[in-house]
Design a protein around this motif. Structure first.
Motif, PDB file in Angstrom:
ATOM      1  N   ILE A  48       0.838  -1.207   0.000  1.00  0.00           N
ATOM      2  CA  ILE A  48       0.000   0.000   0.000  1.00  0.00           C
ATOM      3  C   ILE A  48       0.869   1.252   0.000  1.00  0.00           C
ATOM      4  O   ILE A  48       0.604   2.247  -0.686  1.00  0.00           O
ATOM      5  CB  ILE A  48      -0.929  -0.018   1.212  1.00  0.00           C
ATOM      6  N   GLY A  49       1.967   1.193   0.765  1.00  0.00           N
ATOM      7  CA  GLY A  49       2.854   2.381   0.800  1.00  0.00           C
ATOM      8  C   GLY A  49       3.486   2.651  -0.544  1.00  0.00           C
ATOM      9  O   GLY A  49       3.618   3.811  -0.956  1.00  0.00           O
ATOM     10  N   ILE A  59       2.227   1.871  -3.456  1.00  0.00           N
ATOM     11  CA  ILE A  59       1.206   2.396  -4.364  1.00  0.00           C
ATOM     12  C   ILE A  59       0.983   3.888  -4.092  1.00  0.00           C
ATOM     13  O   ILE A  59       0.892   4.717  -5.003  1.00  0.00           O
ATOM     14  CB  ILE A  59      -0.088   1.587  -4.222  1.00  0.00           C
ATOM     15  N   ILE A  60       0.852   4.190  -2.783  1.00  0.00           N
ATOM     16  CA  ILE A  60       0.589   5.606  -2.431  1.00  0.00           C
ATOM     17  C   ILE A  60       1.773   6.481  -2.851  1.00  0.00           C
ATOM     18  O   ILE A  60       1.617   7.586  -3.396  1.00  0.00           O
ATOM     19  CB  ILE A  60       0.327   5.716  -0.925  1.00  0.00           C
ATOM     20  N   GLY A  61       2.992   5.954  -2.657  1.00  0.00           N
ATOM     21  CA  GLY A  61       4.176   6.744  -3.049  1.00  0.00           C
ATOM     22  C   GLY A  61       4.251   6.955  -4.537  1.00  0.00           C
ATOM     23  O   GLY A  61       4.630   8.026  -5.016  1.00  0.00           O
ATOM     24  N   THR A  62       3.869   5.896  -5.298  1.00  0.00           N
ATOM     25  CA  THR A  62       3.921   6.034  -6.767  1.00  0.00           C
ATOM     26  C   THR A  62       2.930   7.065  -7.249  1.00  0.00           C
ATOM     27  O   THR A  62       3.218   7.911  -8.125  1.00  0.00           O
ATOM     28  CB  THR A  62       3.663   4.689  -7.412  1.00  0.00           C
ATOM     29  N   VAL A  63       1.732   7.001  -6.669  1.00  0.00           N
ATOM     30  CA  VAL A  63       0.707   7.973  -7.078  1.00  0.00           C
ATOM     31  C   VAL A  63       1.146   9.400  -6.726  1.00  0.00           C
ATOM     32  O   VAL A  63       0.999  10.348  -7.504  1.00  0.00           O
ATOM     33  CB  VAL A  63      -0.637   7.608  -6.413  1.00  0.00           C
ATOM     34  N   TYR A  64       1.714   9.563  -5.559  1.00  0.00           N
ATOM     35  CA  TYR A  64       2.163  10.907  -5.143  1.00  0.00           C
ATOM     36  C   TYR A  64       3.284  11.417  -6.038  1.00  0.00           C
ATOM     37  O   TYR A  64       3.316  12.589  -6.429  1.00  0.00           O
ATOM     38  CB  TYR A  64       2.609  10.831  -3.685  1.00  0.00           C
TER      39      TYR A  64
END
Length: 262
Positions: A18-19, A21-26
């Motif tokens: 999850i981290g 994914i969130i980092g990639t999106v950011y």
């Protein structure tokens, strides 16, 4: 490994996923846009109009049309022979005798001139004939001896620190005149210096005078003359005095002599 451990490990993996994914999106949202997007967001550069130079008309020299050469009429001189008649003299068959008398000069007797008396009328005056005399000077006094004499100053104590005019005034009998006459000296600037006749006996006794004109020798021009004391009438010609600017000739001796009564 127990089931609890698997559960914990699975939870960690899920959290990591999850981290990520969130980092990639950011990252995708905050990463700088591509160059095309940046260029599209930049303000459009204004294109300025280019100054086009005006067309300069160049004057073209138009040559005048070539004219045909000017026809110059040259007159042709035609010589026409002139027939000169030849005169032929034919002698006469009969000669003519011409009698030419010869002239024989005849000498005549020479003429003798006879003098003729000619009488010329001459006017006769009853007046006595005038006898020419010498031209009389308008002045009763003149320069004695006809010259100015220059000497060193031995008449006063100034020595060479002096320049002056001195001398005597004589009457018809040659005696010194001690009153009634002044000697006046004028320089080339119009200044006058004067002394009475008989005022200085160092120049030969009665009738002597002395006039100082400068405190040292110079070459200036001076003019001396006699005048009456009471009426200032000029009674002598003007005598020029030109000093040589020399200590041995710094005194001009100008003597005067009476030539007629006045």
């Amino acid at each position: 490994m127990s089931g609890r451990a698997y559960t914990v490990l699975a939870g960690i993996i899920i959290l990591i996923t999850i981290g990520l994914i969130i980092g990639t999106v950011y990252y995708l949202q905050t990463s700088p846009p591509p160059e095309e997007q940046v260029a599209a967001q930049l303000p459009t550069m204004a294109v300025l109009p280019t100054l086009t130079p005006s067309v300069t008309n160049t004057a073209t020299r138009v040559l005048p049309p070539t004219l045909p050469p000017t026809f110059t009429h040259t007159p042709t001189i035609t010589l026409t022979p002139t027939v000169t008649p030849t005169v032929t003299f034919t002698p006469s068959s009969t000669p003519t005798i011409t009698d030419t008398p010869s002239l024989t000069p005849t000498l005549e007797s020479s003429l003798t001139a006879t003098p003729t008396a000619t009488f010329t009328a001459t006017a006769t005056s009853s007046l006595p004939s005038a006898t020419p005399t010498d031209t009389r000077s308008p002045f009763p006094f003149t320069l004695r001896g006809g010259e100015v004499i220059f000497t060193p100053n031995r008449y006063n104590s100034a020595g060479c620190a002096y320049q002056g005019v001195g001398g005597q005034v004589f009457d018809i009998q040659g005696n010194g005149i001690g009153s009634g006459i002044r000697v006046v000296v004028v320089d080339d600037q119009g200044r006058e210096f004067a002394a009475a006749a008989g005022s200085n006996s160092n120049y030969g006794g009665s009738g002597g005078y002395e006039i100082g004109v400068a405190s040292q020798p110079n070459r200036r021009n001076y003019f001396a003359q006699l005048r009456t004391t009471d009426t200032n009438v000029v009674i002598s010609p003007e005598v020029p005095v030109v000093f040589p600017s020399d200590c041995d000739r710094n005194v001009a001796i100008v003597n005067w002599i009476q030539t007629r009564p006045f």
